[in-house]
Design a protein around this motif. Sequence first.
Motif, PDB file in Angstrom:
ATOM      1  N   VAL A   1      -1.356  -0.506   9.082  1.00  0.00           N
ATOM      2  CA  VAL A   1      -0.448   0.550   8.639  1.00  0.00           C
ATOM      3  C   VAL A   1       0.721  -0.101   7.904  1.00  0.00           C
ATOM      4  O   VAL A   1       0.843  -1.325   7.876  1.00  0.00           O
ATOM      5  CB  VAL A   1       0.076   1.392   9.832  1.00  0.00           C
TER       6      VAL A   1
ATOM      7  N   ASN B   1       2.043  -2.170  23.805  1.00  0.00           N
ATOM      8  CA  ASN B   1       1.885  -1.596  22.463  1.00  0.00           C
ATOM      9  C   ASN B   1       1.448  -0.134  22.578  1.00  0.00           C
ATOM     10  O   ASN B   1       0.349   0.244  22.172  1.00  0.00           O
ATOM     11  CB  ASN B   1       0.877  -2.407  21.657  1.00  0.00           C
TER      12      ASN B   1
ATOM     13  N   GLY C   1       7.820  -2.849  17.553  1.00  0.00           N
ATOM     14  CA  GLY C   1       7.133  -1.926  16.662  1.00  0.00           C
ATOM     15  C   GLY C   1       6.198  -0.909  17.262  1.00  0.00           C
ATOM     16  O   GLY C   1       5.514  -0.198  16.519  1.00  0.00           O
ATOM     17  N   ARG C   2       6.173  -0.764  18.589  1.00  0.00           N
ATOM     18  CA  ARG C   2       5.165   0.113  19.185  1.00  0.00           C
ATOM     19  C   ARG C   2       5.310   1.574  18.736  1.00  0.00           C
ATOM     20  O   ARG C   2       4.308   2.254  18.468  1.00  0.00           O
ATOM     21  CB  ARG C   2       5.189   0.013  20.709  1.00  0.00           C
TER      22      ARG C   2
ATOM     23  N   ARG D   1       1.839  -6.887  14.637  1.00  0.00           N
ATOM     24  CA  ARG D   1       1.180  -5.697  15.176  1.00  0.00           C
ATOM     25  C   ARG D   1       0.851  -4.696  14.068  1.00  0.00           C
ATOM     26  O   ARG D   1      -0.211  -4.056  14.072  1.00  0.00           O
ATOM     27  CB  ARG D   1       2.076  -5.029  16.218  1.00  0.00           C
ATOM     28  N   VAL D   2       1.780  -4.530  13.142  1.00  0.00           N
ATOM     29  CA  VAL D   2       1.573  -3.612  12.023  1.00  0.00           C
ATOM     30  C   VAL D   2       0.370  -4.046  11.185  1.00  0.00           C
ATOM     31  O   VAL D   2      -0.467  -3.227  10.791  1.00  0.00           O
ATOM     32  CB  VAL D   2       2.849  -3.546  11.145  1.00  0.00           C
TER      33      VAL D   2
ATOM     34  N   ILE E   1       4.651   1.955  14.752  1.00  0.00           N
ATOM     35  CA  ILE E   1       3.225   1.979  14.428  1.00  0.00           C
ATOM     36  C   ILE E   1       2.649   3.368  14.655  1.00  0.00           C
ATOM     37  O   ILE E   1       1.891   3.889  13.835  1.00  0.00           O
ATOM     38  CB  ILE E   1       2.464   0.919  15.260  1.00  0.00           C
ATOM     39  N   TYR E   2       3.001   3.982  15.776  1.00  0.00           N
ATOM     40  CA  TYR E   2       2.529   5.345  16.051  1.00  0.00           C
ATOM     41  C   TYR E   2       2.982   6.303  14.955  1.00  0.00           C
ATOM     42  O   TYR E   2       2.189   7.125  14.454  1.00  0.00           O
ATOM     43  CB  TYR E   2       3.038   5.835  17.407  1.00  0.00           C
TER      44      TYR E   2
ATOM     45  N   LYS F   1       1.003   5.903  11.865  1.00  0.00           N
ATOM     46  CA  LYS F   1      -0.342   6.462  12.028  1.00  0.00           C
ATOM     47  C   LYS F   1      -0.347   7.981  11.884  1.00  0.00           C
ATOM     48  O   LYS F   1      -1.394   8.576  11.614  1.00  0.00           O
ATOM     49  CB  LYS F   1      -0.920   6.054  13.378  1.00  0.00           C
TER      50      LYS F   1
ATOM     51  N   ALA G   1      -2.761  -3.237  12.988  1.00  0.00           N
ATOM     52  CA  ALA G   1      -3.031  -1.797  13.012  1.00  0.00           C
ATOM     53  C   ALA G   1      -3.362  -1.251  11.629  1.00  0.00           C
ATOM     54  O   ALA G   1      -3.773  -0.086  11.499  1.00  0.00           O
ATOM     55  CB  ALA G   1      -1.819  -1.055  13.576  1.00  0.00           C
TER      56      ALA G   1
END
Length: 242
Positions: free
Chosen positions: A103, A40, A68-69, A97-98, A72-73, A76, A101
């Motif tokens: 987001v 991630n 989604g890595r 993951r989202v 997600i960045y 952000k 995080a």
Amino acid sequence: MLIKSNEQLLVVLDNLLREPQGFWDGFYDQTFKKVPFFVNKPDENLVSYFEKKVIQPDKVLELGCGAGRNAIYLAKQGCSVVGVDLSDHALQWAQKRVDEADVNVDFICANIFELNLQEESFDFIYDSGCFHHIAPHRRVTYIELIHKLLKPNGYFALCSFEEHGAYGGSAISDEEVYITRSLEGGLGYTQNQLKEIFQSLEEIEIRQMIALSDEDQYFGLDGFLVGLFKKNLKRKEELMRG
């Protein structure tokens, strides 16, 4: 079936070569395996574009977003992100993951060539690992998709297999793809080949990805090429005039 159009011919060739959705669902079900792309972490080149303020996009499309890595960045960084992937299982993992995080990312489960998105609506299009799974007969369609969805002066970037890379990058010819009916896990490219394929876009950089360790906060591996391009209308007009 009587083939009556170029689109029908493309679909026939797709069915001859395309990795089925079931393959990618199975791939993303193996979360227990130590697959480098499952970490991630965002790609080092993507991070560099933001840190150097080369690009400051608002609305972003990621093609082949996987788990989604990178999406997600991007979220952000304050971007409005749409992530597309063929695998529903990958997107289920990405959504988890989202949520963790905290987001927002809008995910679409679809073949990228069947997207129904507003034309010229994205400031930035990113592709990390999708292009090298595109068959030769779809390259023109792929580039047309980039031009169609990208705003004037918008940016496109990709991370793709280099020929004979440690993790993939077949060096077979386009002709051999159809003889063997296989991309051999993903096609590899040279820097000159990427320059030629994306010549309708203004090249900002094409380089090797920087290899990073497991301890680094960003993702980088040997055997990958990264490129950054700009949609320059004058560039495309010049090529059309020959």
